[in-house]
Design a protein around this motif. Structure first.
Motif, short mmCIF file in Angstrom:
data_model
loop_
_atom_site.label_atom_id
_atom_site.label_comp_id
_atom_site.label_asym_id
_atom_site.label_seq_id
_atom_site.Cartn_x
_atom_site.Cartn_y
_atom_site.Cartn_z
N VAL A 95 -6.53 -12.73 30.30
CA VAL A 95 -5.67 -12.62 29.26
C VAL A 95 -5.75 -13.63 28.09
O VAL A 95 -5.57 -13.25 26.40
CB VAL A 95 -4.21 -14.39 29.75
CG1 VAL A 95 -3.30 -14.78 28.47
CG2 VAL A 95 -3.38 -13.57 31.04
N CYS A 96 -6.96 -14.06 27.92
CA CYS A 96 -8.19 -14.60 27.15
C CYS A 96 -8.75 -13.51 26.79
O CYS A 96 -9.11 -13.42 25.25
CB CYS A 96 -8.63 -15.63 27.80
SG CYS A 96 -8.23 -17.43 28.11
N GLU A 97 -9.32 -12.68 27.61
CA GLU A 97 -9.85 -11.21 27.07
C GLU A 97 -8.62 -10.87 25.90
O GLU A 97 -9.67 -10.28 24.70
CB GLU A 97 -9.94 -10.00 28.03
CG GLU A 97 -11.21 -9.32 27.88
CD GLU A 97 -11.75 -8.86 28.66
OE1 GLU A 97 -12.13 -7.41 28.71
OE2 GLU A 97 -11.40 -9.03 30.04
N ASN A 147 -6.68 -11.86 23.92
CA ASN A 147 -6.21 -12.86 22.96
C ASN A 147 -7.69 -12.59 22.23
O ASN A 147 -7.67 -13.38 21.14
CB ASN A 147 -5.93 -14.17 23.54
CG ASN A 147 -4.69 -13.73 23.61
OD1 ASN A 147 -4.19 -12.99 23.44
ND2 ASN A 147 -4.02 -15.01 24.76
N GLN A 148 -9.24 -12.65 22.23
CA GLN A 148 -10.10 -12.60 21.76
C GLN A 148 -10.62 -11.55 20.85
O GLN A 148 -9.92 -10.28 21.08
CB GLN A 148 -11.12 -12.41 22.43
CG GLN A 148 -11.24 -13.98 23.72
CD GLN A 148 -11.85 -15.00 22.93
OE1 GLN A 148 -12.89 -14.60 21.62
NE2 GLN A 148 -11.40 -16.34 23.10
N PRO A 149 -10.93 -12.22 19.37
CA PRO A 149 -11.10 -10.74 18.90
C PRO A 149 -12.44 -9.72 19.60
O PRO A 149 -12.84 -9.70 20.09
CB PRO A 149 -12.19 -11.36 17.05
CG PRO A 149 -12.07 -12.51 17.72
CD PRO A 149 -11.32 -12.66 19.25
N LYS A 150 -12.26 -8.70 18.78
CA LYS A 150 -13.17 -7.35 19.27
C LYS A 150 -14.97 -7.99 19.80
O LYS A 150 -15.24 -7.81 20.72
CB LYS A 150 -12.85 -6.24 18.80
CG LYS A 150 -12.02 -5.24 19.31
CD LYS A 150 -12.49 -4.26 18.32
CE LYS A 150 -10.81 -3.54 18.41
NZ LYS A 150 -10.86 -1.66 17.87
N LEU A 151 -14.99 -8.47 18.71
CA LEU A 151 -16.53 -8.68 18.93
C LEU A 151 -17.05 -10.25 19.88
O LEU A 151 -17.70 -10.13 20.85
CB LEU A 151 -17.01 -10.02 17.73
CG LEU A 151 -18.61 -10.49 17.42
CD1 LEU A 151 -19.25 -9.29 17.63
CD2 LEU A 151 -18.75 -11.32 16.38
N LEU A 152 -16.47 -10.58 20.68
CA LEU A 152 -16.31 -12.08 21.57
C LEU A 152 -15.40 -11.15 22.96
O LEU A 152 -15.29 -12.11 23.64
CB LEU A 152 -16.17 -13.03 20.83
CG LEU A 152 -16.38 -13.48 19.79
CD1 LEU A 152 -16.13 -15.27 19.34
CD2 LEU A 152 -17.54 -13.89 19.87
N TRP A 199 -16.27 -12.77 27.22
CA TRP A 199 -17.38 -13.63 26.73
C TRP A 199 -17.23 -14.67 26.91
O TRP A 199 -17.61 -15.55 27.46
CB TRP A 199 -17.97 -13.85 25.13
CG TRP A 199 -19.19 -12.47 25.01
CD1 TRP A 199 -18.62 -11.71 26.08
CD2 TRP A 199 -20.10 -12.71 24.17
NE1 TRP A 199 -19.73 -9.97 25.63
CE2 TRP A 199 -20.95 -11.12 24.96
CE3 TRP A 199 -20.81 -13.46 23.79
CZ2 TRP A 199 -21.91 -10.73 24.18
CZ3 TRP A 199 -21.92 -12.36 22.82
CH2 TRP A 199 -22.06 -11.22 22.90
N THR A 200 -15.69 -15.32 26.63
CA THR A 200 -14.87 -16.71 26.68
C THR A 200 -14.00 -16.74 26.91
O THR A 200 -12.40 -15.95 26.54
CB THR A 200 -15.97 -17.90 25.13
OG1 THR A 200 -15.22 -18.92 25.30
CG2 THR A 200 -14.62 -16.80 24.36
N HIS A 201 -13.63 -17.41 27.27
CA HIS A 201 -11.63 -18.77 27.52
C HIS A 201 -11.58 -19.31 26.28
O HIS A 201 -11.97 -19.42 25.87
CB HIS A 201 -11.78 -19.04 28.73
CG HIS A 201 -11.86 -18.94 30.05
ND1 HIS A 201 -10.89 -18.16 30.39
CD2 HIS A 201 -12.83 -18.98 30.77
CE1 HIS A 201 -11.56 -17.89 31.85
NE2 HIS A 201 -12.20 -18.87 31.60
N GLY A 202 -10.26 -19.32 25.78
CA GLY A 202 -9.26 -20.15 25.43
C GLY A 202 -9.27 -18.45 23.73
O GLY A 202 -9.79 -17.48 23.98
#
Length: 93
Positions: free
Chosen positions: A23-25, A27-32, A35-38
């Motif tokens: 889910v977090c993946e 919602n993240q921009p393509k660059l990130l 890599w991270t949650h949220g």
């Protein structure tokens, strides 16, 4: 040897939990992605802040390692010489 294996097993398990969930993946921009949650950065200024922090951290790391490996204090009147000589003087008494 057993302690080292346990240590590395714990480190691997901890690092795998740091990767983003699906889910977090999404919602993240393509660059990130991945890599991270949220939620990711909201705008360009957020990227600027992160880049500035990374640059400062890398410079700090490089300078820290440089001064740990090669301190460069060769002056005979440096405070470290006074302390080292004083300790040696007291141990001779």
């Amino acid at each position: 040897m057993k302690k080292q294996i346990s240590f590395w097993a714990i480190m691997i398990l901890m690092s795998s939990s740091a990767w983003a969930c699906p889910v977090c993946e999404r919602n993240q921009p393509k660059l990130l992605r991945g890599w991270t949650h949220g939620a990711g950065p909201d705008g360009g200024f957020d990227y600027f802040i992160v880049i500035a922090m990374v640059i400062i951290a890398v410079i700090s790391l490089i300078l820290t390692l440089r001064w740990i490996i090669r301190p460069g204090e060769k002056n005979t009147h440096h405070i470290k010489r006074y302390i080292l000589n004083q300790e040696g003087y007291e141990s001779e008494k």
